[in-house]
Design an enzyme around this catalytic site. Sequence first.
Site, short mmCIF file in Angstrom:
data_model
loop_
_atom_site.label_atom_id
_atom_site.label_comp_id
_atom_site.label_asym_id
_atom_site.label_seq_id
_atom_site.Cartn_x
_atom_site.Cartn_y
_atom_site.Cartn_z
N ASN A 74 0.83 -1.20 0.00
CA ASN A 74 0.00 0.00 0.00
C ASN A 74 0.87 1.26 0.00
O ASN A 74 2.03 1.22 -0.41
CB ASN A 74 -0.99 -0.02 1.17
N ARG A 75 0.33 2.37 0.49
CA ARG A 75 0.97 3.67 0.30
C ARG A 75 1.84 4.11 1.48
O ARG A 75 1.55 3.78 2.63
CB ARG A 75 -0.07 4.77 0.08
N HIS A 97 3.50 -0.25 -2.65
CA HIS A 97 3.81 -1.69 -2.76
C HIS A 97 5.30 -2.01 -2.84
O HIS A 97 5.72 -2.86 -3.62
CB HIS A 97 3.09 -2.28 -3.95
N HIS A 154 -1.59 -10.04 -3.24
CA HIS A 154 -2.36 -9.15 -4.11
C HIS A 154 -3.09 -9.92 -5.22
O HIS A 154 -3.03 -9.56 -6.39
CB HIS A 154 -1.43 -8.10 -4.74
N SER A 155 -3.82 -10.97 -4.82
CA SER A 155 -4.59 -11.73 -5.81
C SER A 155 -5.85 -10.96 -6.20
O SER A 155 -6.50 -10.33 -5.37
CB SER A 155 -4.97 -13.10 -5.25
N TYR A 156 -6.18 -11.07 -7.49
CA TYR A 156 -7.40 -10.48 -8.06
C TYR A 156 -8.38 -11.61 -8.32
O TYR A 156 -8.11 -12.50 -9.12
CB TYR A 156 -7.10 -9.75 -9.36
N GLU A 185 -6.92 -7.58 0.41
CA GLU A 185 -5.51 -7.53 0.80
C GLU A 185 -5.42 -7.31 2.31
O GLU A 185 -5.53 -6.18 2.80
CB GLU A 185 -4.80 -6.39 0.07
#
Length: 472
Positions: free
Chosen positions: A198-199, A225, A295-297, A436
Amino acid sequence: MVLLVHLLPSIESPSRSEGFFLIEQIVWNIFFSTLSAAASREREFCNQVNCLAELIMSGRIVERDYQPRQSSSRGEVSVIQKDSHWQSDSIRNFYSSSAEEKCREMGKSSAVSLSVDSFGVMKDPMTKKEETVWIYTWRNAISCVTVKVISYGATILAIEAPDKNGVLQDVVMGFDTLEGYFNPLNPYFGATVGRVANRIANGKFFLDGKEYHVAKNWNGKHHLHGGIVGFDKFNWTGFVDGNALILSHFSPDGFEGYPGDLMVQVRYELTPDDALKINFSATTSKLTPINLTNHSYFNLGGHDSGSEEIYKHLVVINADKITETDAESIPTGKLLDVGGTPFDLRSEKALGVAFKATTANGYDDNFCVTKYTDGLTFVARAVHPTSGRFLEVYTDQPGVQFYTANFLPDPEDAAAAKLHGKGGGLYSKHGSFCFETQKYPDAVNHANFPSTILKPGETYHHTCVYKFGCEK
């Protein structure tokens, strides 16, 4: 081993010499031997909280009704009964025996197998040496669920699950070849991301009065990331123990601006009841932030079935707050109640309807998980009514980023580049979603957020479970 890890920076040359690699390999060999011994002990002495989580995920216990409490003297689990009207004979019988014995019984199934094969060759981003990338495949002979993970980025490549008619479909986005993962348009499909997922606002943070700067790879202003060459860009070292896979990576002090040598592992295992367990762990030689995630979609209608099927999904997220963000998705430090907002997903909602209520026409937000226990907590559930497939998520982390692929190519934009995945399928905006599990974004810059700081001598732990099933 810890002493050797701390000595590595003093031995390492700027070019990472052969001598350094020899010593590093010795460290890994010692480390893997330790892991193997620990794995054997784990089979002999099952953690009671994980046992309870297995029962929750298999539907034999409802988490909201029961919580674990461990006895320090006898190593047994007792139950704090929250709702006395619901308690089956099987559950009473479970708790009348030792947790260790029941855990052994639950682990006897040989339905799940794990195989290994090569998946291609890549050059290490640091050494430029060629390395073989491996693909690891679990198969459940009973349910037919299949999971594939590659060593590049410790990435989940495929998850095949049956629908209510027994038809198998791959339900995660990815690529057929290693080269596909090198595509600049690849938005971290299935990867392990870090050192900090993330950020990080403005690509900087302070530790012990010192300012650190990390890559600004998000809008040219913020860190995302793990930076330009994050953990997703490396080929991890694999170690198979029975049906478990341990992937390891060493990140040196100063790489991507982060302090401290970091040794990190991800452990994958598919259980007989189709729960994909992911355990992250790490140690450091210096004070450093760490926040790993997968980070699976997902698209339970099929990886390439697009937004039409995503809109049909019914979703629940166990969170009563979100972290407020600005226009650039950077947390302000405030926590917002979800009640009365489009972020209130505590009761089941269809994504197509929920999307329309959001100002951004989609989600990319950190939900603050409502914790019931110190161990695994139910986080989210998604079901695709047409196929019957469902996904449940459990974690010990305080947050989960719910992301609905808002930044994938827009199919209505004729000028947008096309992103093709497995089987040539077209991947586009709102064609998938991510859960996530994580600490809160930009936590290193917010003292009121759960801390992401790892100290030397401590071990970072993070467990995430993706459980798959089907409603008939």
